[in-house]
Design an enzyme around this catalytic site. Structure first.
Site, PDB file in Angstrom:
ATOM      1  N   LYS A 148      10.606 -21.987  21.774  1.00  0.00           N
ATOM      2  CA  LYS A 148      11.347 -20.722  21.734  1.00  0.00           C
ATOM      3  C   LYS A 148      12.139 -20.551  23.021  1.00  0.00           C
ATOM      4  O   LYS A 148      11.842 -21.188  24.030  1.00  0.00           O
ATOM      5  CB  LYS A 148      10.366 -19.568  21.560  1.00  0.00           C
ATOM      6  CG  LYS A 148       9.670 -19.614  20.211  1.00  0.00           C
ATOM      7  CD  LYS A 148       8.991 -18.331  19.888  1.00  0.00           C
ATOM      8  CE  LYS A 148       8.368 -18.381  18.507  1.00  0.00           C
ATOM      9  NZ  LYS A 148       9.346 -18.304  17.420  1.00  0.00           N
ATOM     10  N   ARG A 200       0.814  -1.216   0.000  1.00  0.00           N
ATOM     11  CA  ARG A 200       0.000   0.000   0.000  1.00  0.00           C
ATOM     12  C   ARG A 200       0.849   1.268   0.000  1.00  0.00           C
ATOM     13  O   ARG A 200       0.415   2.312  -0.460  1.00  0.00           O
ATOM     14  CB  ARG A 200      -0.914   0.017   1.226  1.00  0.00           C
ATOM     15  CG  ARG A 200      -2.063  -0.971   1.116  1.00  0.00           C
ATOM     16  CD  ARG A 200      -2.797  -1.075   2.411  1.00  0.00           C
ATOM     17  NE  ARG A 200      -1.861  -1.401   3.499  1.00  0.00           N
ATOM     18  CZ  ARG A 200      -2.192  -1.537   4.777  1.00  0.00           C
ATOM     19  NH1 ARG A 200      -3.435  -1.363   5.137  1.00  0.00           N
ATOM     20  NH2 ARG A 200      -1.286  -1.841   5.683  1.00  0.00           N
ATOM     21  N   LYS A 238       2.936 -19.161   4.720  1.00  0.00           N
ATOM     22  CA  LYS A 238       2.282 -19.691   5.914  1.00  0.00           C
ATOM     23  C   LYS A 238       1.782 -18.516   6.763  1.00  0.00           C
ATOM     24  O   LYS A 238       2.344 -17.437   6.633  1.00  0.00           O
ATOM     25  CB  LYS A 238       3.232 -20.592   6.684  1.00  0.00           C
ATOM     26  CG  LYS A 238       4.186 -19.864   7.630  1.00  0.00           C
ATOM     27  CD  LYS A 238       4.939 -20.815   8.516  1.00  0.00           C
ATOM     28  CE  LYS A 238       5.068 -20.234   9.899  1.00  0.00           C
ATOM     29  NZ  LYS A 238       5.927 -20.875  10.815  1.00  0.00           N
ATOM     30  N   ASP A 262       2.096 -23.040  14.880  1.00  0.00           N
ATOM     31  CA  ASP A 262       3.144 -22.287  14.187  1.00  0.00           C
ATOM     32  C   ASP A 262       4.232 -23.201  13.629  1.00  0.00           C
ATOM     33  O   ASP A 262       4.833 -22.888  12.595  1.00  0.00           O
ATOM     34  CB  ASP A 262       3.762 -21.286  15.183  1.00  0.00           C
ATOM     35  CG  ASP A 262       4.608 -20.231  14.495  1.00  0.00           C
ATOM     36  OD1 ASP A 262       4.146 -19.693  13.469  1.00  0.00           O
ATOM     37  OD2 ASP A 262       5.728 -19.957  14.964  1.00  0.00           O
ATOM     38  N   HIS A 270       5.978 -27.340   9.694  1.00  0.00           N
ATOM     39  CA  HIS A 270       7.387 -27.703   9.491  1.00  0.00           C
ATOM     40  C   HIS A 270       7.721 -29.102  10.026  1.00  0.00           C
ATOM     41  O   HIS A 270       8.307 -29.925   9.325  1.00  0.00           O
ATOM     42  CB  HIS A 270       8.317 -26.694  10.176  1.00  0.00           C
ATOM     43  CG  HIS A 270       8.095 -25.285   9.745  1.00  0.00           C
ATOM     44  ND1 HIS A 270       7.882 -24.934   8.434  1.00  0.00           N
ATOM     45  CD2 HIS A 270       8.060 -24.123  10.445  1.00  0.00           C
ATOM     46  CE1 HIS A 270       7.720 -23.625   8.356  1.00  0.00           C
ATOM     47  NE2 HIS A 270       7.818 -23.112   9.557  1.00  0.00           N
TER      48      HIS A 270
HETATM   49  N1  LIG Z   1       8.638 -12.580   8.354  1.00  0.00           N
HETATM   50  C1  LIG Z   1       8.886 -13.872   8.361  1.00  0.00           C
HETATM   51  O1  LIG Z   1       9.966 -14.339   8.748  1.00  0.00           O
HETATM   52  C2  LIG Z   1       7.849 -14.843   7.874  1.00  0.00           C
HETATM   53  C3  LIG Z   1       8.164 -16.214   7.889  1.00  0.00           C
HETATM   54  C4  LIG Z   1       7.241 -17.127   7.393  1.00  0.00           C
HETATM   55  C5  LIG Z   1       6.027 -16.669   6.904  1.00  0.00           C
HETATM   56  N2  LIG Z   1       5.732 -15.329   6.916  1.00  0.00           N
HETATM   57  C6  LIG Z   1       4.439 -14.905   6.379  1.00  0.00           C
HETATM   58  O2  LIG Z   1       4.663 -14.002   5.302  1.00  0.00           O
HETATM   59  C7  LIG Z   1       3.655 -13.009   5.258  1.00  0.00           C
HETATM   60  C8  LIG Z   1       4.309 -11.629   5.343  1.00  0.00           C
HETATM   61  O3  LIG Z   1       4.999 -11.534   6.572  1.00  0.00           O
HETATM   62  P1  LIG Z   1       5.926 -10.287   6.945  1.00  0.00           P
HETATM   63  O4  LIG Z   1       6.638 -10.660   8.183  1.00  0.00           O
HETATM   64  O5  LIG Z   1       6.717  -9.836   5.772  1.00  0.00           O
HETATM   65  O6  LIG Z   1       4.827  -9.167   7.310  1.00  0.00           O
HETATM   66  P2  LIG Z   1       5.044  -7.593   7.446  1.00  0.00           P
HETATM   67  O7  LIG Z   1       6.459  -7.260   7.738  1.00  0.00           O
HETATM   68  O8  LIG Z   1       3.975  -7.108   8.360  1.00  0.00           O
HETATM   69  O9  LIG Z   1       4.737  -7.051   5.970  1.00  0.00           O
HETATM   70  C9  LIG Z   1       3.452  -7.068   5.413  1.00  0.00           C
HETATM   71  C10 LIG Z   1       3.513  -6.493   4.015  1.00  0.00           C
HETATM   72  O10 LIG Z   1       2.197  -6.506   3.471  1.00  0.00           O
HETATM   73  C11 LIG Z   1       1.846  -5.209   3.011  1.00  0.00           C
HETATM   74  N3  LIG Z   1       0.408  -5.029   3.164  1.00  0.00           N
HETATM   75  C12 LIG Z   1      -0.307  -4.988   4.328  1.00  0.00           C
HETATM   76  N4  LIG Z   1      -1.613  -4.787   4.064  1.00  0.00           N
HETATM   77  C13 LIG Z   1      -1.719  -4.716   2.720  1.00  0.00           C
HETATM   78  C14 LIG Z   1      -2.815  -4.534   1.829  1.00  0.00           C
HETATM   79  N5  LIG Z   1      -4.075  -4.344   2.262  1.00  0.00           N
HETATM   80  N6  LIG Z   1      -2.559  -4.529   0.502  1.00  0.00           N
HETATM   81  C15 LIG Z   1      -1.304  -4.691   0.026  1.00  0.00           C
HETATM   82  N7  LIG Z   1      -0.231  -4.878   0.816  1.00  0.00           N
HETATM   83  C16 LIG Z   1      -0.441  -4.881   2.142  1.00  0.00           C
HETATM   84  C17 LIG Z   1       2.685  -4.276   3.896  1.00  0.00           C
HETATM   85  O11 LIG Z   1       2.915  -3.006   3.325  1.00  0.00           O
HETATM   86  P3  LIG Z   1       1.867  -1.774   3.511  1.00  0.00           P
HETATM   87  O12 LIG Z   1       1.520  -1.709   4.962  1.00  0.00           O
HETATM   88  O13 LIG Z   1       2.594  -0.580   2.975  1.00  0.00           O
HETATM   89  O14 LIG Z   1       0.697  -2.123   2.663  1.00  0.00           O
HETATM   90  C18 LIG Z   1       3.996  -5.053   3.944  1.00  0.00           C
HETATM   91  O15 LIG Z   1       4.711  -4.861   2.734  1.00  0.00           O
HETATM   92  C19 LIG Z   1       2.707 -13.344   6.411  1.00  0.00           C
HETATM   93  O16 LIG Z   1       1.671 -14.173   5.945  1.00  0.00           O
HETATM   94  C20 LIG Z   1       3.586 -14.144   7.369  1.00  0.00           C
HETATM   95  O17 LIG Z   1       2.823 -15.013   8.172  1.00  0.00           O
HETATM   96  C21 LIG Z   1       6.627 -14.420   7.388  1.00  0.00           C
END
Ligand SMILES: NC(=O)c1ccc[n+]([C@@H]2O[C@H](COP(=O)([O-])OP(=O)(O)OC[C@H]3O[C@@H](n4cnc5c(N)ncnc54)[C@H](OP(=O)(O)O)[C@@H]3O)[C@@H](O)[C@H]2O)c1
Length: 482
Positions: A331, A51, A148, A235, A240
């Protein structure tokens, strides 16, 4: 060294959530590595979408900073990195409304593989699928990559599968579990099915038990309130650890094709016994000298969610009946360790008398740190003094075996290239995910019915005392954390 990299065809990849943690830390660095190795064609397009209202140049600067922060020594040279960054594009888009979608459609080419990576919160997966359909972006060559968690329980996983199925064939859906992309996990299949050595022993007759450990040294940190809604079972175990268990326990597939492998994994999940409450230990970490407790970090003093779980799992089939699989994850444990240990039974008779130690043959498959394998075997202790036996490790560290200049690809590198190649072998099928939830749900439902509190454990320990008992009472021991 001769490069064995096989370039993939040109593609357009849209990363929804491109400014988020996962995209900056894992997805974009993985693509940059593949670009540096010559696997990703220079005419491929990578379009970030979120966004945030930012220009292409601002997005490129954001990703360049992320590379500085996360790629460390493995980063390619500055020129290669700059060429990769130059390929990146950005479109502001809201998954939950029509904003930005028409613009995104204009940036895509009609005749190349098209992949959409859903790296946003799971509540947006359904909207993304719907919007892609509404704005006419789904072709036969379109794939989606879904992060996930895939559902919160069986009901939500089914609903999500149904929503995705309204727009995509199963062959277009890539449910990611990054554990399956790890070199060692794939090596597990190579060890089992490319050697004649292990398979004859790979059953309840020769395997005493299997331990699967995925331990983290960090706590829930800033993700506390979010984590508290899931816990270790949802989780980590449902996805996993379950995937690792499947790869250890499955029958040899008739070929290394996606559905042949996934059919065998599904049979394992369906053969899992219902776990008795007495075969599960849940835990929550306490405060340390300079660290907060789980309850403080999740801001919920009465929370019953587990930051640790250990369980004994049986598999009711001809191969495994009688061999327990002990799983544990948590953890704030002593170290960050992921490994699978297959402990073989004792020889039926010792010709060396009582000097033979106990259950010595153990095959350890290390996922982290230091990916590799170790097989512990008995040898004669060198030198005079009679026949004294000693167990030694036949050790294979991938880093040592492959040489310092060999880059061991991160799981995301492998998996994203598989998406582009159209290879679903290392991705979970919809029925597999549902079966895993169907096994997990009753366990969680039991906990919710009882008011039993998770057992406390000290940060930096190996988990709650009761988890030790889970093995002690079977006359076995957990392996020490490395
Ligand atoms: N981080 C990890 O290590 C990890 C590991 C395994 C799985 N995951 C999974 O991967 C996904 C992303 O995780 P993350 O940690 O990267 O989350 P994050 O840091 O909160 O990032 C979320 C992203 O989504 C965007 N977003 C949020 N609302 C949106 C909308 N309505 N339209 C378009 N974009 C939107 C945000 O940008 P804006 O707010 O600018 O829109 C941001 O780029 C999740 O499902 C999480 O469970 C993450």
């Amino acid at each position: 060294m001769v490069s064995r990299v096989i370039p993939v065809d040109s593609f357009d990849l849209v990363i929804f959530g491109a400014t988020g943690d996962l995209a900056r830390r894992k997805i974009l660095p993985a693509l940059c590595q593949r670009f540096a190795e010559g696997q990703m064609p220079p005419e491929a397009r990578v379009i970030g979408a979120a966004r945030g209202d930012m220009s292409r140049a601002e997005f490129q600067a954001l990703i360049s900073d992320a590379f500085d922060e996360f790629m460390g020594d493995s980063a390619p040279d500055a020129e290669t990195r700059a060429s990769f960054i130059e390929m990146l594009d950005y479109v502001p888009i809201d998954a939950a409304s029509d904003q930005g979608w028409a613009e995104l459609a204009t940036r895509l080419r009609p005749d190349v593989v098209r992949a959409f990576y859903f790296s946003v919160g799971p509540s947006l997966f359904g909207s993304l699928a719907t919007q892609l359909g509404k704005f006419g972006m789904i072709s036969d060559e379109t794939r989606i990559v879904v992060e996930k968690p895939f559902g919160h329980d069986l009901e939500t996983a089914r609903a999500l599968n149904k929503t995705l199925a309204a727009h995509f064939d199963e062959r277009q859906i890539y449910r990611i579990d990054h554990y399956l992309g790890k070199e060692t996990v794939q090596n597990l299949m190579a060890v089992r099915f490319a050697n004649v050595l292990f398979e004859p022993l790979w059953n309840a007759r020769f395997v005493d038990h299997v331990q699967i450990t995925v331990a983290e040294s960090v706590g829930v940190g800033g993700r506390g309130p979010y984590y508290d809604k899931s816990g270790a079972m949802r989780d980590m175990v449902q996805n996993h650890l379950m995937q690792l268990l499947c790869l250890i326990a499955m029958e040899p597939p008739y070929c290394f094709e996606p559905d042949a492998v996934r059919d065998e994994k599904l049979k394992v999940i369906n053969a899992l016994d219902r776990v008795l409450p007495t075969d599960i230990v849940r835990g929550q970490y306490l405060a340390g000298a300079d660290s907060a407790s789980y309850l403080t970090e999740v801001e919920s003093p009465e929370s019953l969610t587990e930051s640790y779980v250990a369980l004994k799992v049986g598999i009711s089939n001809w191969r495994w009946k009688g061999t327990p699989f002990y799983l544990r994850t948590g953890k704030k444990l002593r170290s960050r360790t992921s490994e699978i240990a297959v402990t073989f039974r004792d020889p039926p008779h010792s010709i060396f008398g009582e000097t033979v130690p106990w259950r010595t043959n153990v095959l350890v498959i290390r996922l982290q740190p230091d990916e590799g394998m170790t097989l512990r075997v008995m040898i004669k202790e060198p030198g005079p003094g009679g026949m004294r036996l000693k167990d030694v490790a036949l050790d294979m560290s991938f880093a040592d075996a492959l040489g310092d200049d060999m880059h061991i690809p991160d799981a995301y590198e492998r998996l994203i290239m598989d998406v582009m190649r159209g290879n679903q072998t290392l991705f979970m099928r919809g029925d597999e995910v549902e079966a895993a939830w169907a096994w997990t749900d009753p366990i969680i439902a039991e906990w919710q019915k009882s008011a039993d509190k998770p057992k406390p454990y000290d940060p930096g320990s190996s988990g709650p005392e009761d988890a030790l008992m889970l093995l002690h009472r079977d006359d076995r021991r957990w392996r020490e954390f490395r």
